[in-house]
Design a protein around this motif. Structure first.
Motif, PDB file in Angstrom:
ATOM      1  N   ASN A 124       0.848  -1.193   0.000  1.00 25.27           N
ATOM      2  CA  ASN A 124       0.000   0.000   0.000  1.00 25.27           C
ATOM      3  C   ASN A 124       0.881   1.241   0.000  1.00 25.27           C
ATOM      4  O   ASN A 124       1.950   1.237   0.621  1.00 25.27           O
ATOM      5  CB  ASN A 124      -0.889   0.056   1.249  1.00 25.27           C
ATOM      6  N   ALA A 125       0.436   2.268  -0.668  1.00 25.51           N
ATOM      7  CA  ALA A 125       1.157   3.544  -0.661  1.00 25.51           C
ATOM      8  C   ALA A 125       0.178   4.649  -0.262  1.00 25.51           C
ATOM      9  O   ALA A 125      -0.586   5.133  -1.099  1.00 25.51           O
ATOM     10  CB  ALA A 125       1.767   3.830  -2.019  1.00 25.51           C
ATOM     11  N   PRO A 126       0.166   5.031   1.005  1.00 26.69           N
ATOM     12  CA  PRO A 126      -0.713   6.123   1.422  1.00 26.69           C
ATOM     13  C   PRO A 126      -0.194   7.466   0.928  1.00 26.69           C
ATOM     14  O   PRO A 126       0.972   7.584   0.546  1.00 26.69           O
ATOM     15  CB  PRO A 126      -0.659   6.042   2.954  1.00 26.69           C
ATOM     16  N   SER A 127      -1.059   8.449   0.933  1.00 26.04           N
ATOM     17  CA  SER A 127      -0.676   9.807   0.549  1.00 26.04           C
ATOM     18  C   SER A 127      -0.739  10.716   1.773  1.00 26.04           C
ATOM     19  O   SER A 127      -1.203  10.300   2.845  1.00 26.04           O
ATOM     20  CB  SER A 127      -1.612  10.346  -0.541  1.00 26.04           C
ATOM     21  N   SER A 226      -3.921   6.883   5.088  1.00 29.80           N
ATOM     22  CA  SER A 226      -4.178   5.515   5.545  1.00 29.80           C
ATOM     23  C   SER A 226      -5.156   5.565   6.715  1.00 29.80           C
ATOM     24  O   SER A 226      -5.294   6.592   7.396  1.00 29.80           O
ATOM     25  CB  SER A 226      -2.872   4.840   5.964  1.00 29.80           C
ATOM     26  N   LEU A 227      -5.841   4.453   6.951  1.00 26.57           N
ATOM     27  CA  LEU A 227      -6.873   4.421   7.991  1.00 26.57           C
ATOM     28  C   LEU A 227      -6.285   4.681   9.375  1.00 26.57           C
ATOM     29  O   LEU A 227      -6.915   5.315  10.227  1.00 26.57           O
ATOM     30  CB  LEU A 227      -7.592   3.067   7.976  1.00 26.57           C
ATOM     31  N   LYS A 228      -5.066   4.192   9.592  1.00 26.90           N
ATOM     32  CA  LYS A 228      -4.357   4.439  10.847  1.00 26.90           C
ATOM     33  C   LYS A 228      -3.042   5.146  10.531  1.00 26.90           C
ATOM     34  O   LYS A 228      -2.639   5.226   9.382  1.00 26.90           O
ATOM     35  CB  LYS A 228      -4.099   3.120  11.575  1.00 26.90           C
ATOM     36  N   ARG A 229      -2.372   5.617  11.536  1.00 23.23           N
ATOM     37  CA  ARG A 229      -1.091   6.283  11.319  1.00 23.23           C
ATOM     38  C   ARG A 229      -0.126   5.339  10.613  1.00 23.23           C
ATOM     39  O   ARG A 229      -0.078   4.149  10.906  1.00 23.23           O
ATOM     40  CB  ARG A 229      -0.495   6.750  12.649  1.00 23.23           C
ATOM     41  N   SER A 230       0.608   5.894   9.678  1.00 20.99           N
ATOM     42  CA  SER A 230       1.517   5.085   8.870  1.00 20.99           C
ATOM     43  C   SER A 230       2.876   4.965   9.545  1.00 20.99           C
ATOM     44  O   SER A 230       3.420   5.955  10.049  1.00 20.99           O
ATOM     45  CB  SER A 230       1.689   5.712   7.483  1.00 20.99           C
ATOM     46  N   GLY A 245     -13.312   6.915   9.334  1.00 18.54           N
ATOM     47  CA  GLY A 245     -13.364   5.951   8.234  1.00 18.54           C
ATOM     48  C   GLY A 245     -12.678   6.397   6.963  1.00 18.54           C
ATOM     49  O   GLY A 245     -12.617   5.638   5.984  1.00 18.54           O
ATOM     50  N   PHE A 246     -12.144   7.624   6.949  1.00 14.74           N
ATOM     51  CA  PHE A 246     -11.490   8.105   5.728  1.00 14.74           C
ATOM     52  C   PHE A 246     -10.253   7.256   5.435  1.00 14.74           C
ATOM     53  O   PHE A 246      -9.404   7.052   6.303  1.00 14.74           O
ATOM     54  CB  PHE A 246     -11.079   9.569   5.862  1.00 14.74           C
ATOM     55  N   GLU A 247     -10.156   6.807   4.196  1.00 10.35           N
ATOM     56  CA  GLU A 247      -8.997   5.999   3.791  1.00 10.35           C
ATOM     57  C   GLU A 247      -8.837   6.059   2.278  1.00 10.35           C
ATOM     58  O   GLU A 247      -9.807   5.930   1.534  1.00 10.35           O
ATOM     59  CB  GLU A 247      -9.166   4.545   4.225  1.00 10.35           C
ATOM     60  N   SER A 248      -7.607   6.258   1.846  1.00 14.41           N
ATOM     61  CA  SER A 248      -7.298   6.221   0.417  1.00 14.41           C
ATOM     62  C   SER A 248      -5.849   5.778   0.246  1.00 14.41           C
ATOM     63  O   SER A 248      -4.930   6.498   0.614  1.00 14.41           O
ATOM     64  CB  SER A 248      -7.501   7.603  -0.220  1.00 14.41           C
TER      65      SER A 248
END
Length: 323
Positions: A124-127, A226-230, A245-248
């Motif tokens: 996964n690659a969060p922004s 990400s849904l939780k801290r990265s 619930g925000f997640e991308s």
């Protein structure tokens, strides 16, 4: 009698083929495996593929050759993989763009469900949410309040219509209940100068390209998608701490053509999970802004279905098209 003879012949042929197929599986890989990357060399997906393929080659006991086939938003390379012989010697490193978003915006020459065999969810690659350093907002909550107090006056940059960058911003707008104007660029790198100067109010960019500007004091990071801290940016709060619930994420998945034999899928999945558990590989991927993952082929299929449904809702609600 003829029918009985045909059935007997078919059974004999199947019996003869079984040992051959078993021998093929046992000898696999007997020649180099082609890993198709549907994007140009040097990009995030390409760098991930080349980093992963080294350790995956070791686990499989063979050689993996990365084959870049860019074009049409990833559709050219994905189509090449979909049409390959399902013998385990052609794999595809697909992404959210190719298998969850792209087909919702543009007609593709393949079906992302029926024309591929899921193997493993590999990363996964969060922004991160970036704003100018002189922005009055110092947190996600403050930025939402700022946008609500200035409806229609703020804008956001993206890397183009229908990209994960745009959809992330539109998801944010939807959950936050704010109106912000879209300004598309031909890549986030071109948007950064305008964000630094204040011509643009917000941008959702990748960690590797965005964080250097934050460390240099040119931009401010408000949160991670990400849904939780990265673990890649542990001090940065998750946007979900403000917008529940925000997640991308941009996710990466390893696929084969349809009808890839189950024993081969199992072997490839096992090798991928073992490779991704390697501490050195995990450290290298972290440097690329990628969180290594693991799981079953079914996990990847479920992720793809859930993400497609989520982005379809946003695309429909926001009337996003590439025309």
């Amino acid at each position: 009698m003829k029918r009985r003879a045909l059935i007997t012949a078919s059974l004999l042929a199947a019996a003869a083929a079984a040992p051959f197929q078993a021998a093929q599986a046992q000898d696999y890989p007997a020649r180099p495996i082609r890993l198709v990357v549907p994007f140009p060399a040097g990009g995030a997906t390409d760098l991930f593929a080349r980093t992963l393929s080294q350790k995956l080659s070791e686990k499989l006991g063979g050689t993996i050759v990365v084959d870049n086939k860019p074009g049409a938003g990833g559709a050219i390379g994905s189509s090449a993989a979909a049409n390959a012989t399902p013998d385990g010697y052609t794999l595809l490193l697909a992404t959210t763009s190719t298998h969850a978003i792209g087909p919702l915006i543009t007609k593709t020459p393949y079906d992302v469900v029926s024309d591929f065999t899921p193997i493993a969810h590999v990363g996964n690659a969060p922004s991160i949410m970036l704003v100018p350093v002189d922005s009055p907002a110092k947190s996600v909550r403050e930025w939402v309040d700022y946008a609500k107090a200035n409806p229609g006056k703020l804008n956001y940059a993206s890397s183009g219509v229908g990209t994960i960058v745009q959809l992330t911003a539109e998801l944010f707008k939807s959950q936050a209940g704010v109106f912000v104007t879209h300004i598309p660029y031909k890549g986030t790198a071109l948007a950064i100068p305008d964000l630094i100067s204040g011509k643009v109010d917000v941008l959702f960019d990748s960690l590797p390209t965005g964080m250097p500007h934050v460390r240099d004091g040119k931009l401010r990071a408000l949160g991670v998608t990400s849904l939780k801290r990265s673990p890649l940016a542990p001090d940065l709060p998750a946007i979900a701490e403000t917008l529940t619930g925000f997640e991308s994420n941009t996710w990466f998945g390893l696929y084969g053509p349809k009808s890839l034999p189950a024993d081969m899928v199992a072997r490839l999945n096992k090798a991928a999970n073992e490779a991704l558990a390697d501490p050195q590989l995990r450290e290298k991927l972290s440097g690329l802004g990628i969180e290594p993952t693991s799981g079953t082929p079914q996990d990847l299929a479920k992720l793809q279905a859930q993400d497609s449904a989520k982005w379809k809702k946003i695309i429909t609600e926001r009337k996003i098209t590439n025309e």
